[in-house]
Design a protein around this motif. Structure first.
Motif, short mmCIF file in Angstrom:
data_model
loop_
_atom_site.label_atom_id
_atom_site.label_comp_id
_atom_site.label_asym_id
_atom_site.label_seq_id
_atom_site.Cartn_x
_atom_site.Cartn_y
_atom_site.Cartn_z
N PRO A 138 0.78 -1.17 0.02
CA PRO A 138 0.16 0.23 0.00
C PRO A 138 0.87 1.45 -0.07
N ASP A 139 0.27 2.14 -0.61
CA ASP A 139 1.12 3.66 -0.80
C ASP A 139 0.44 4.41 0.37
N TYR A 140 1.12 5.38 0.96
CA TYR A 140 0.49 6.18 1.91
C TYR A 140 -0.13 7.38 1.20
N ASP A 141 -0.85 8.08 1.58
CA ASP A 141 -1.68 9.08 1.13
C ASP A 141 -1.61 10.32 2.23
N GLU A 142 -0.67 11.51 1.83
CA GLU A 142 -0.49 12.50 2.71
C GLU A 142 -1.80 13.15 3.29
N LYS A 143 -2.83 12.97 2.40
CA LYS A 143 -4.03 13.77 2.79
C LYS A 143 -4.51 13.47 3.82
N HIS A 144 -4.42 12.09 4.34
CA HIS A 144 -5.01 11.59 5.52
C HIS A 144 -4.34 11.87 6.60
N LEU A 145 -3.19 12.56 6.48
CA LEU A 145 -2.17 13.30 7.70
C LEU A 145 -2.47 14.43 7.89
#
Length: 1191
Positions: A1120-1127
């Motif tokens: 999985p890639d992480y999505d900055e928007k959730h952080l």
RNA sequence: GCGGAUGUGGCGUAAUUGGUAGCCGCACCAGACUUAGGAUCUGGCGCCGUGAGGCGUGGGGGUUCGAGUCCCUCCAUCCGCACCA
């Protein structure tokens, strides 16, 4: 399934992976490659302990991670299966090492498979497999057929060298070759015999036969490479090693010294291991300087030819004839005075003189004699200058005392000048000429000719030294040669011979270890010879000493006592002059304290700095032809022969003493069967026992085998193409996989495997077989896992304690303790009642009581003596006291203990041990948990402990603990199988990673493993409800849940990318803790989490993955890639500090301008309080970090 | 002696690289649920102090608004090399 049943789950998936070839690597060239390799294990009989898998787990995490990231991963495993232990076992038991090895490998593989590694077992290799060592032999042949061309700076096929020899001889060849390689022309080459050509070529080949001093280990019956010797003993087994001159196969690794050094810069290795290799290669830059020997040992004054004159003279002479003798042995002035006497003597010889002269003149004895020759102030009867031998024939006058005295002084002086003097009387010559001549002949024979020994400027001999500090050359006050130096015997003057020979003898016979252990002591001997410092033209004495090593540099050093510590110590010890050459050292007690600075007392170098002076001095030496710039390496060629059975046979046979390679079609040359794994009766290696083992039935094979490192020096290449029968690796596959991207293993191979592998790799690279100049691009050295030993404290029963105990009873009865009649000490004596009580151990009383009694009778006549045993006191003290009471009251009493008592097997808990006399004993760590001893298990551990009793603290027996090496004898070995049995492979994998940074050394302590196991159970529960039913929701995740997930993805991924293996485990724990708090069972969150965790815990994640409904292995899931928007955050809880000290936190919106933040902060109540009414000087706002108010 | 590394609670360790020291885990303490606990859960846990607060990353000094992190110096431990000219 309700509970997390790791045993079933793990067995299930390990079977599934194997049956479905999940980990088989295919050459899928569309994906980028990633090659991750563990260091080749030697399958020892002891099996794996928990320390071994540490690196394997890390590499497995990377392999799995990279696969998920879309790489085509090569992750193989195999065995370095030739080696000493299996052969030692074979020697003891007669069992073929192949059988032992196969058993060990089987065990290793079981253990490895038990941990769930993702190895592609279809690529397994074993170095002892003929299908593998065929190619080890093949590579050996390539090395044999290669030489190192220094002009091209690479290895080439030997054909190019032969072609050059045929064209130009070796005059223009620049190659890595033996020191003693002679020069020859093309013409000469053509006329050489086959044997001569072979011998010459061996001096160039990258693997060659040579007589060399090798590390011979008698206990192992074999030679060892330098890296296999540590502190003068064998690395394996710790047996003594001695220097021995033997004809051996060698590897010309020195040809690659510079490239092995330079290319370190291109590698992503730890600095420490690079440093180890740099040290081992040991490059030093400096200069070689030639020192001419003096024509004579000079005395001060005396009108002898001065050093500078002699050099000039010699140069002139050398121009004419290379070997012309320096027959002028006195100064011209002296000769003027002496020549008349000499001529007179010649004209009127005595009878004896004449007889002898007729016998020795005209080279009758093969050497030239001169008669009535002037040497310094003397005219000698006969002299042979070539041998520096003087013969005197003495008449009657020599029997007078005064004359004898004079003769003695004269002889001493001539000796001092380096001449041997032998004397005969007239009558000896007249009556027994035969005997006289015989003696002369003998002396001549035993005296090396100056042609050979080259004393002084009379022949063109020099001593060459290597120095990194040529700038200090004006401070040279002596030369020192290694005792083994080849010139030592030649230059030593006759008078010094006995002493020098004794010293050399001693030095050579001393083992490496002894020489090393005497580092600080100074020893040495003067040779009697002198050399000329080419810069100062001053004569300096030549010594020999242990501190100069024959194997390094030229085996000779220039002694600069003012700037070298060893030279300083040497000069101090022997009273040699010390000339300061660096400004500021003149008045120092120890001038070597300052080693750099401006030069003084140094002629044309005066005033220069160290570096400038070095440059200028080298320049000067080169211009004047007595020195040159020189780079020196400590690295030695590696011995490649082993006098052993269990190794690769060398594919070489001998025909008339010339080594030939066997035909390539005859590979592999398979190990023959032999009856015993020992050397033959004639001392040949074990292969000498093989019957009818001859090449083509005729020629003798090489009987040595290859060393352990042969097979491991190229194995990473074989994994690329392990079943190829035509090539060691195919070009295409090698082009694809290239080299190892990540290599994980111990740092202990720094000077062995890791250097030899780089060397072979470079040879294969030079010869065009492979495409990478380095085999291992990145390396991580895992720290060793140390053992954590546990101890129990056995109570000792000593006389002293028994004495103390008995005293409590006897002193109140009127006894005195420790009474001293005469030279005896009695334990207890009742003076009034005349009773003595002695404490001894049971066995001593039994064996020796009579002796004691007689002694007592001597000192204490009419005293009743009785014995009490230590055992009795500790088991039945009442009985003992009763006996004593009886004796006091005059009743009949028993003199000795009536029974044999057995002492209790008593152990005292750790914190109470100080009140007892104890001995600490290792206890099996498997019987201990959190340092608490399992008492029942302990009693069952060994029969002698069945009756063990314990002094407990708070109801528990606490053990002591200490960190030591993990070893059987310390009972601290933890077998991974046991851990897997109890907690599961996933827990073991997580825990080993969790323990701390991979590179760090750390003790294995099972104490913390519960934590990781709990984590997995917690993870399991996220997927299950309270009743244990699988329960995952399809609901949309909340912002908070997404934040947890993506934060985890980010951290874990970043950490793995920088090979931090411990921190992701914490991150996983935090993630699971937080999700548990949120009672999150949403598939959209848990599914990616599984993929993230799969590299660490492949079994449980595979199980849960399938429970989620997947039918394909989690190994094929994408990462999985992480999505900055959730952080993203809208506010930040700023820590607010005043003058750098944290005072409070304030939640502030991130988009607020700094001025507003400042306002909010300054108006804050707590901040106000700390301002104490003053105004803030400055407010520092670091966005998303901190606010600091400066007052 | 030279070179390298490391030093943080009782223990293993963490700290986004100069920005809230002690995350996570073990051990320990208290509690809950339990017939029981080597199960599970909750809370506490650097040191001193009742508290406010003070002190704390091997010691000392420095740079900085701010130092575990950078600089100097000393100490300790581990590893490698070592008469290497």
């Amino acid at each position: 399934m309700a509970e997390y049943h790791f045993r079933e789950i793990e067995a299930k998936w390990q079977k599934y992976w194997a049956e479905n070839n999940i980990y088989q690597t295919k050459e899928n060239t569309s994906k980028p490659k990633y090659y991750v390799l563990d260091m080749f294990p030697y399958p020892s009989g002891a099996g794996l302990h928990v320390g071994h898998p540490l690196g394997y787990i890390a590499s497995d995490v990377i392999a799995r991670y990279k696969r998920a990231k879309g790489f085509n991963v090569l992750h193989p495993m195999g065995f370095d299966s030739f080696g000493l232990p299996a052969e030692q076992y074979a020697i003891q038991t007669g069992q073929h090492p192949a059988i032992t090895t196969a058993e060990n490998i089987k065990r290793y593989k079981e253990q490895l498979k038990n941990i769930g590694f993702s190895y592609d077992w279809s690529r397994e290799v074993q170095t002892s497999d003929p299908a593998y060592y065929k190619w080890t032999q093949w590579i050996f042949m390539r090395l044999f057929e290669a030489w190192y061309n220094q002009k091209a700076n690479k290895a080439e096929h030997i054909h190019t060298l032969i072609a050059e020899f045929e064209k130009n001889g070796n005059l223009q060849v620049e190659a890595a070759c033996d020191e003693d390689t002679p020069t020859f022309t093309a013409e000469e080459w053509k006329n050489f015999s086959e044997k001569q050509r072979s011998d010459i070529l061996l001096k160039y080949r990258l693997t060659y036969l040579a007589n060399a001093y090798v590390n011979w280990c008698p206990a192992l019956g074999t030679v060892l490479a330098n890296d296999e010797v540590k502190d003068g003993v064998s690395e394996r087994g710790g047996y003594p090693v001695e220097r021995k001159l033997m004809r051996q196969w060698m590897m010309r690794i020195t040809a690659y010294a510079e490239r092995l050094l330079q290319d370190l810069e291109t590698l992503d290795w730890s600095e420490s291991i690079k440093e180890v290799q740099r040290n081992w290669i040991g490059k030093s830059m400096g200069a070689e300087v030639c020192f001419y020997l003096t024509p004579n040992p000079l005395s001060k004054g005396e009108g002898a030819i001065t050093a500078s004159q002699s050099i000039e003279k010699e140069n002139i002479e050398n121009k004419n004839t290379k070997h012309s003798f320096h027959w002028q042995t006195t100064s011209p002035e002296k000769w003027e005075k002496l020549k008349e006497f000499a001529r007179n003597n010649r004209k009127n010889p005595t009878n004896a003189e004449n007889i002898l002269w007729q016998a020795i003149r005209n080279r009758n004895l093969d050497v030239k004699f001169r008669r009535q020759h002037a040497i310094e102030n003397f005219i000698v009867d006969f002299v042979c200058l070539e041998k520096k031998l003087i013969i005197e024939v003495d008449g009657a006058v020599h029997f007078e005392k005064e004359q004898q005295e004079f003769d003695k002084i004269r002889t001493e002086y001539l000796n001092y000048l380096g001449y041997q003097v032998i004397r005969f009387t007239n009558s000896e010559v007249e009556n027994d000429l035969e005997k006289v001549l015989e003696k002369i002949k003998r002396v001549i024979q035993n005296t090396p000719s100056l042609l050979e020994r080259g004393l002084g400027g009379e022949v063109n001999k020099t001593i060459t030294v290597f120095t990194t500090r040529i700038d200090t050359i004006f401070g040279v006050t002596f030369l020192v040669l290694a005792p083994e130096h080849e010139l030592v015997s030649e230059i030593t003057t006759p008078d010094r011979k006995p002493e020098v020979e004794a010293y050399v003898e001693k030095a050579i016979n001393r083992s490496e270890r002894e020489r090393m252990s005497e580092v600080k002591s100074v020893s040495g001997v003067f040779t009697g010879a002198y050399a000329i410092n080419p810069f100062t033209k001053e004569p300096i004495p030549i010594w020999i000493s242990d501190y100069v090593l024959a194997g390094y540099g030229t085996g000779a050093v220039m002694g600069v006592p003012s700037s070298d510590d060893r030279d300083f110590r040497f000069a101090k010890f022997f009273g040699l002059p010390i000339v300061p050459v660096i400004e500021g050292t003149e008045h120092l007690e120890n001038p070597t304290e300052k080693k750099y600075g401006k030069m003084i007392n140094s002629g044309f170098l005066n005033g220069l700095d160290t570096q400038e002076a070095i440059e200028k001095a080298i320049q000067y030496a080169e211009e004047n032809g007595f020195g040159k710039r020189k780079i020196n390496y400590k690295l030695r060629d590696a011995v490649f022969s082993r006098q052993r059975y269990w190794g690769e046979p060398v594919p070489v046979y001998f025909k008339e003493g010339v080594p030939y390679l066997i035909d390539e079609n005859d590979l592999p040359l398979v190990l023959p069967k032999i009856d015993k794994y020992l050397p033959t009766e004639t001392g040949e290696p074990p292969l000498g026992r093989a019957e009818n083992w001859k090449y083509k039935g005729i020629y003798d094979y090489e009987l040595n085998t290859m060393p352990g490192w042969a097979g491991s020096s190229w194995y990473w290449l074989r994994y690329m193409d392990p079943h190829n029968g035509k090539e060691f690796v195919s070009k295409e596959k090698e082009q694809y996989w290239k080299n190892v991207d990540l290599y994980i293993g111990g740092a202990e191979h720094g000077t062995g495997h890791l250097l030899y592998s780089r060397f072979w790799n470079k040879v294969l690279y030079d010869l065009g077989y492979i495409s990478s100049p380095e085999p291992f691009q990145k390396m991580i050295n895992q720290g060793m896992i140390q053992g954590r030993s546990n101890f129990v404290y056995k109570v000792l029963y000593k006389e002293a304690q028994a004495h103390k105990r008995l005293a409590e009873y006897l002193l109140p009865l009127g006894f005195e303790a420790n009474v001293l009649p005469g030279d005896m000490q009695l334990d207890f004596v009742h003076k009034e009642k005349k009773v003595a009580v002695e404490i001894r151990s049971q066995s001593i009383i039994k064996e020796n009581w009579q002796n004691y009694l007689s002694k007592y009778a001597e000192f204490m006549p009419d005293c009743q003596v009785m014995f009490v045993s230590v055992e009795e006191i500790f088991t039945n003290v009442e009985e003992a006291v009763l006996r004593v009471r009886k004796a006091l009251s005059g009743e009949e009493f028993v003199q000795f203990p009536e029974n044999d008592y057995e002492l209790p097997n008593l152990f005292v808990s750790y914190n109470l041990r100080d009140s007892y006399e104890t001995v600490a004993l290792h206890v099996d760590v498997n019987l201990v948990e959190n340092d608490v001893l399992d008492i029942d298990a302990f009693r069952k551990w060994r029969p002698d402990l069945a009756n063990a009793e314990f002094i407990l603290e708070e109801g528990k027996y606490i053990c002591g603990a200490e960190v030591e090496k993990m070893s059987k004898s310390k009972y601290n070995v933890v077998n991974p199988d046991n851990v897997v049995e109890r907690y599961g492979a996933d827990t073991l994998r997580l825990y080993e990673m969790f323990l701390g940074p991979l590179e760090q050394f750390k003790p294995w302590n099972t104490n913390g493993i519960e934590g990781t196991h709990k984590f997995l159970r917690k993870l399991w529960r996220l997927f299950h409800d309270e009743k244990g039913n699988f329960n995952v929701s399809e609901q949309e995740p909340t912002q908070a849940e997404l934040k947890i997930l993506h934060h985890t993805i980010k951290r874990v991924t970043e950490d793995i990318e920088r090979f931090s293996f411990n921190t992701p485990v914490s991150t996983f724990m935090i993630c699971v803790n937080e999700l548990t708090d949120l009672k999150c069972n949403k598939k959209s969150i848990l599914e990616p989490l599984l993929v993230l965790l799969a590299p660490y815990a492949p079994h449980i994640t595979e199980e849960l993955w399938h429970l989620l409904g997947h039918t394909e292995s989690i190994n094929f899931a994408t990462y999985p890639d992480y999505d900055e928007k959730h952080l993203q955050e809208s506010t930040f809880n700023y820590p607010i500090s005043v003058n750098g000290k944290l005072r409070t936190n304030i939640e502030i919106a991130l988009d607020l301008p700094q001025a507003d933040i400042e306002k909010i902060v300054l108006s804050n109540e707590i901040v106000q309080k700390w301002l104490e009414g003053k105004s803030a000087k400055k407010v520092i706002i670091v966005p998303k970090k901190i606010v600091n108010v400066v007052v």
